[in-house]
Design an enzyme around this catalytic site. Sequence first.
Site, PDB file in Angstrom:
ATOM      1  CD  GLN A  89      43.108 -39.140  29.695  1.00 10.38           C
ATOM      2  OE1 GLN A  89      43.653 -40.044  30.312  1.00 10.38           O
ATOM      3  NE2 GLN A  89      43.585 -38.667  28.582  1.00 10.38           N
ATOM      4  CB  CYS A 148      19.709 -26.076  44.613  1.00 16.04           C
ATOM      5  SG  CYS A 148      20.927 -24.754  44.413  1.00 16.04           S
ATOM      6  CG  LEU A 156      43.416 -45.695  35.066  1.00 19.71           C
ATOM      7  CD1 LEU A 156      44.575 -45.874  36.040  1.00 19.71           C
ATOM      8  CD2 LEU A 156      42.313 -44.886  35.730  1.00 19.71           C
ATOM      9  CD  GLU A 170      41.938 -33.390  41.458  1.00 23.63           C
ATOM     10  OE1 GLU A 170      41.645 -33.050  40.306  1.00 23.63           O
ATOM     11  OE2 GLU A 170      41.124 -33.367  42.397  1.00 23.63           O
ATOM     12  CB  CYS A 221      16.324 -26.211  41.420  1.00 22.41           C
ATOM     13  SG  CYS A 221      16.846 -25.698  39.789  1.00 22.41           S
ATOM     14  CB  CYS A 262      23.746 -26.556  39.219  1.00 21.41           C
ATOM     15  SG  CYS A 262      23.175 -25.172  38.250  1.00 21.41           S
ATOM     16  CG  ASP A 298      34.953 -27.475  37.116  1.00 25.74           C
ATOM     17  OD1 ASP A 298      33.988 -26.732  37.394  1.00 25.74           O
ATOM     18  OD2 ASP A 298      35.080 -28.613  37.602  1.00 25.74           O
ATOM     19  CE1 TYR A 330      39.324 -28.019  38.003  1.00 25.54           C
ATOM     20  CE2 TYR A 330      40.445 -30.147  38.104  1.00 25.54           C
ATOM     21  CZ  TYR A 330      39.359 -29.348  38.394  1.00 25.54           C
ATOM     22  OH  TYR A 330      38.313 -29.867  39.092  1.00 25.54           O
ATOM     23  CB  CYS A 342      19.237 -19.507  41.834  1.00 25.22           C
ATOM     24  SG  CYS A 342      19.633 -20.079  40.180  1.00 25.22           S
TER      25      CYS A 342
HETATM   26  S1  SF4 Z   1      18.604 -23.188  41.951  1.00 22.51           S
HETATM   27 FE1  SF4 Z   1      20.054 -22.314  40.502  1.00 22.51          FE
HETATM   28  S2  SF4 Z   1      22.080 -22.900  41.258  1.00 22.51           S
HETATM   29 FE2  SF4 Z   1      20.569 -24.228  42.211  1.00 22.51          FE
HETATM   30  S3  SF4 Z   1      20.459 -26.064  40.893  1.00 22.51           S
HETATM   31 FE3  SF4 Z   1      18.837 -24.648  40.251  1.00 22.51          FE
HETATM   32  S4  SF4 Z   1      19.740 -23.463  38.605  1.00 22.51           S
HETATM   33 FE4  SF4 Z   1      21.427 -24.423  39.710  1.00 22.51          FE
END
Ligand code: SF4
Length: 309
Positions: free
Chosen positions: A56, A213, A96, A51, A208, A202, A154, A136, A219
Amino acid sequence: MSDSGTEPDAGLPEADTVEAIQQALVEWYETDHREYPWRQTDDPYAILVSEIMSQQTQLDRVIEPWEDFLDEWPTVESLAAAPRGDVVSFWSSHSLGYNNRAKYLHEAASQLIEAYDGEFPETPKELQELMGVGPYTANAVASFAFNNGDAVVDTNVKRVLYRAFDIPDDDSAFETAAAELMAEGHSRVWNNAIMELGGVACGKTPKCDTAGCPWRQWCHAYQTGDFTAPDVPTQPSFEGSRRQFRGRVIRILGEYDELTLDELGPRVRIDYGGDSGREWLDGLVADLADDGLVETDRQRDKTVVRLRQ
Ligand code: SF4
């Protein structure tokens, strides 16, 4: 606003749908993901080193230094016993980034030996007491080493939540949504999976369909064709309008139990017919069926389409 009806609802869906969303993402992640060696250990020391290094440096470029570092100092005790100068030289010779990170890591190792008897604390709050460990990193170590973290938020996660569930660009809204979305007690797999989704599918230019996805059917962005995000202020370019039509089919089918192809076509595009008629729609629906998003059924002489449950 799309031209074929109302916008899908914003925000997280009902609890049982949230469960399906969780399951779909974890299955997608477990089927295939980028392999990093620190994902195959639950040693908090090895995870902390990964981590700190990846703060960086791109993940792919962390693998070699991470392995070398652990060859040199395989345990927190060995790191604490090393001269600080050696750790700093290692850091700079492996490019690093800021050498302060090496100093903090060395300091954290001494702290662990002196104040914690060499045992890592297991909560994000306690881990933050270690030198150079911010919220984080503390949460990442708690999640990946002890499966005891909170939902990570994040830049990648914000982008995913904003697009998928139309969560407003506001830190506390992201935190609430991320926490609600993560199943209690599953931070290890969940945080890995959602960060993988943001990194692989994403990204700023979403993939997608090509990345398969697992959230397409829920979505908001996929259904409206608006892929902007807090860190993507203008619409990213992608492969033409086909994805938008695929998204539109999914959204429309979400409003009905099922539709015949003849009922679906004019709802998908206002100019349905001719070159953009039945043959075109057959192809679109067949692709969606191949991707496991819809299912079709012959009923008398008509083809009926519905979302795959
Ligand atoms: S379907 Fe939605 S969540 Fe999935 S990659 Fe596409 S925009 Fe991102």
